[in-house]
Design a protein around this motif. Structure first.
Motif, PDB file in Angstrom:
ATOM      1  N   THR A  11     -26.889  16.525 -10.784  1.00 14.61           N
ATOM      2  CA  THR A  11     -25.507  16.155 -11.067  1.00 14.61           C
ATOM      3  C   THR A  11     -24.533  16.687 -10.036  1.00 14.61           C
ATOM      4  N   HIS A  12     -24.738  17.913  -9.567  1.00 14.41           N
ATOM      5  CA  HIS A  12     -23.746  18.547  -8.692  1.00 14.41           C
ATOM      6  C   HIS A  12     -23.789  18.063  -7.253  1.00 14.41           C
ATOM      7  N   GLY A  13     -24.988  17.735  -6.756  1.00 20.05           N
ATOM      8  CA  GLY A  13     -25.105  17.447  -5.339  1.00 20.05           C
ATOM      9  C   GLY A  13     -24.966  18.723  -4.523  1.00 20.05           C
ATOM     10  N   HIS A  14     -24.753  18.588  -3.210  1.00 13.67           N
ATOM     11  CA  HIS A  14     -24.673  19.773  -2.347  1.00 13.67           C
ATOM     12  C   HIS A  14     -23.371  19.807  -1.544  1.00 13.67           C
ATOM     13  N   HIS A  15     -22.294  19.412  -2.189  1.00 10.66           N
ATOM     14  CA  HIS A  15     -20.973  19.543  -1.582  1.00 10.66           C
ATOM     15  C   HIS A  15     -20.681  21.023  -1.308  1.00 10.66           C
ATOM     16  N   GLU A  16     -19.801  21.276  -0.354  1.00 13.66           N
ATOM     17  CA  GLU A  16     -19.450  22.666  -0.016  1.00 13.66           C
ATOM     18  C   GLU A  16     -19.022  23.462  -1.234  1.00 13.66           C
ATOM     19  N   SER A  17     -18.308  22.844  -2.176  1.00  9.61           N
ATOM     20  CA  SER A  17     -17.858  23.560  -3.367  1.00  9.61           C
ATOM     21  C   SER A  17     -19.022  23.975  -4.249  1.00  9.61           C
ATOM     22  N   VAL A  18     -20.109  23.222  -4.200  1.00 13.20           N
ATOM     23  CA  VAL A  18     -21.310  23.586  -4.953  1.00 13.20           C
ATOM     24  C   VAL A  18     -22.029  24.737  -4.255  1.00 13.20           C
ATOM     25  N   HIS A 115     -34.325  28.892 -11.511  1.00 20.09           N
ATOM     26  CA  HIS A 115     -32.967  29.244 -11.938  1.00 20.09           C
ATOM     27  C   HIS A 115     -32.075  28.010 -11.888  1.00 20.09           C
ATOM     28  N   GLN A 116     -31.498  27.640 -13.037  1.00 20.30           N
ATOM     29  CA  GLN A 116     -30.595  26.488 -13.136  1.00 20.30           C
ATOM     30  C   GLN A 116     -31.292  25.206 -12.677  1.00 20.30           C
ATOM     31  N   VAL A 117     -32.523  25.020 -13.120  1.00 18.66           N
ATOM     32  CA  VAL A 117     -33.301  23.844 -12.738  1.00 18.66           C
ATOM     33  C   VAL A 117     -33.541  22.920 -13.925  1.00 18.66           C
ATOM     34  N   LEU A 118     -34.027  23.454 -15.034  1.00 19.72           N
ATOM     35  CA  LEU A 118     -34.472  22.602 -16.129  1.00 19.72           C
ATOM     36  C   LEU A 118     -33.346  21.773 -16.733  1.00 19.72           C
ATOM     37  N   GLN A 119     -32.102  22.226 -16.593  1.00 20.03           N
ATOM     38  CA  GLN A 119     -30.983  21.426 -17.104  1.00 20.03           C
ATOM     39  C   GLN A 119     -30.824  20.116 -16.335  1.00 20.03           C
ATOM     40  N   HIS A 120     -31.405  20.040 -15.156  1.00 22.26           N
ATOM     41  CA  HIS A 120     -31.225  18.868 -14.301  1.00 22.26           C
ATOM     42  C   HIS A 120     -32.431  17.954 -14.235  1.00 22.26           C
ATOM     43  N   VAL A 121     -33.534  18.297 -14.891  1.00 21.09           N
ATOM     44  CA  VAL A 121     -34.736  17.476 -14.759  1.00 21.09           C
ATOM     45  C   VAL A 121     -34.893  16.552 -15.961  1.00 21.09           C
ATOM     46  N   GLY A 122     -35.650  15.492 -15.752  1.00 22.27           N
ATOM     47  CA  GLY A 122     -35.804  14.486 -16.796  1.00 22.27           C
ATOM     48  C   GLY A 122     -36.760  14.886 -17.901  1.00 22.27           C
ATOM     49  N   ASP A 123     -37.725  15.752 -17.602  1.00 20.79           N
ATOM     50  CA  ASP A 123     -38.720  16.140 -18.597  1.00 20.79           C
ATOM     51  C   ASP A 123     -38.995  17.638 -18.467  1.00 20.79           C
ATOM     52  N   PRO A 124     -38.145  18.479 -19.067  1.00 19.26           N
ATOM     53  CA  PRO A 124     -38.311  19.930 -18.917  1.00 19.26           C
ATOM     54  C   PRO A 124     -39.610  20.458 -19.507  1.00 19.26           C
ATOM     55  N   VAL A 125     -40.136  19.806 -20.545  1.00 19.35           N
ATOM     56  CA  VAL A 125     -41.401  20.262 -21.135  1.00 19.35           C
ATOM     57  C   VAL A 125     -42.541  20.037 -20.146  1.00 19.35           C
ATOM     58  N   ARG A 126     -42.575  18.855 -19.533  1.00 20.33           N
ATOM     59  CA  ARG A 126     -43.590  18.603 -18.513  1.00 20.33           C
ATOM     60  C   ARG A 126     -43.417  19.570 -17.343  1.00 20.33           C
ATOM     61  N   GLY A 175     -29.542  11.958 -16.915  1.00 18.01           N
ATOM     62  CA  GLY A 175     -30.892  12.258 -17.379  1.00 18.01           C
ATOM     63  C   GLY A 175     -31.164  13.713 -17.634  1.00 18.01           C
ATOM     64  N   GLY A 176     -30.142  14.578 -17.507  1.00 18.58           N
ATOM     65  CA  GLY A 176     -30.326  16.007 -17.716  1.00 18.58           C
ATOM     66  C   GLY A 176     -29.852  16.465 -19.085  1.00 18.58           C
ATOM     67  N   GLU A 177     -29.909  17.777 -19.314  1.00 17.80           N
ATOM     68  CA  GLU A 177     -29.447  18.387 -20.555  1.00 17.80           C
ATOM     69  C   GLU A 177     -28.600  19.610 -20.208  1.00 17.80           C
ATOM     70  N   PRO A 178     -27.258  19.451 -20.215  1.00 17.42           N
ATOM     71  CA  PRO A 178     -26.392  20.545 -19.787  1.00 17.42           C
ATOM     72  C   PRO A 178     -26.422  21.759 -20.704  1.00 17.42           C
TER      73      PRO A 178
END
Length: 273
Positions: A11-18, A115-126, A175-178
């Motif tokens: 969701t965030h991308g890699h903009h300088e602010s991120v 760190h701060q990964v599973l909120q952005h993936v489509g299948d955190p259990v997998r 597709g994530g879970e914030p």
């Protein structure tokens, strides 16, 4: 592969602010729950390493071991390599990887960290099952994620209320879970992990410098990052609404009594020997 995994995007991308936020992260402020378990000889996989600041810290803590940092976005790995080179670390390497399908043999790493990964993936259990697969028996799976619905601040701000609602809608549309922090233990159990220690920790921004930094990066991220593009392109917000939210962030940052807390869920799982 499920549709959720195919459509999940960062969701965030890699903009300088991120990256302003990501390069602030250290093992001390982002992985303290793991550090007491590290040994000098360990082999560690750091998933979603981004610009590599946590990865480099982990490498310094295992001088007789090896740390591999992986990320789904190839471009950010150049910055991660530069971070490691600047610190003179010879026991760290980087590669492109997908947490849903890691290109490593079974039982490879002593610790697999995200760190701060599973909120952005489509299948955190997998993803957790895959992390467990490449962990050695007796090794550790360490995961930490923020929980957006649990973020809280003072003074109240209708504009920031709008920000939180909007961010959660955009993240879920991607597709994530914030609100991942509260779900980590549940996901780990569904992944078949059994020896799970669940904890929590916070980042708090309360001084004038902290408020200026935190509010500034979110104000910029709201109007200029990949998140902003996705919010407008998907019809969740107009550019005018995003600018109003950015202004609300800056107004909050100017408040002398301003305070903001980010709650994180954490799990430390030991793989059965």
């Amino acid at each position: 592969m499920s549709k959720a995994r195919e459509t999940a995007v960062y969701t965030h991308g890699h903009h300088e602010s991120v990256l302003r936020s990501h390069t602030w992260r250290t093992a001390a402020n982002s992985a303290a729950y793991l550090l007491g378990s590290l040994k000098p000889h360990m082999k560690i996989l750091d998933i979603g390493c981004g610009p590599g600041t946590i990865t480099a810290d982990l490498a310094a803590l295992v001088p007789d071991g090896q740390v591999t940092g992986v990320d789904h976005a190839p471009g950010i790995l150049d910055q991660a390599r530069a971070t490691a080179a600047e610190r003179g670390l010879g026991n760290v390497d980087f590669a492109v990887a997908d947490v849903h399908s890691l290109d490593y043999p079974d039982d490879t790493f002593c610790v697999v960290h995200a760190h701060q990964v599973l909120q952005h993936v489509g299948d955190p259990v997998r993803a957790l099952r895959e992390m467990c697969r490449v962990t050695r028996p007796g090794g550790l799976i360490a995961v930490r994620d923020s929980d957006y619905a649990a973020m809280t601040w003072y003074p109240g701000s209708p504009g920031m209320d709008h920000w939180l609602d909007l961010y959660r809608r955009v993240a879920r549309a991607n597709g994530g879970e914030p609100d991942a922090g509260r779900r980590l233990k549940s996901w780990a159990l569904r992944a078949g992990l059994t020896d799970i220690t669940a904890t929590s920790a916070t980042w708090t921004y309360a001084t004038a410098d902290e408020r200026a930094w935190w509010s500034g990066l979110w104000a910029d991220r709201t109007v200029a990052s990949a998140y902003a593009e996705r919010a407008t392109e998907s019809g969740h917000a107009t550019a005018e609404q995003l600018h109003a939210i950015g202004a609300a962030w800056r107004e909050w940052g100017r408040q002398e009594d301003g305070w903001f807390a980010v709650l994180h869920g954490e799990i430390l799982c030991r793989k059965a020997a």
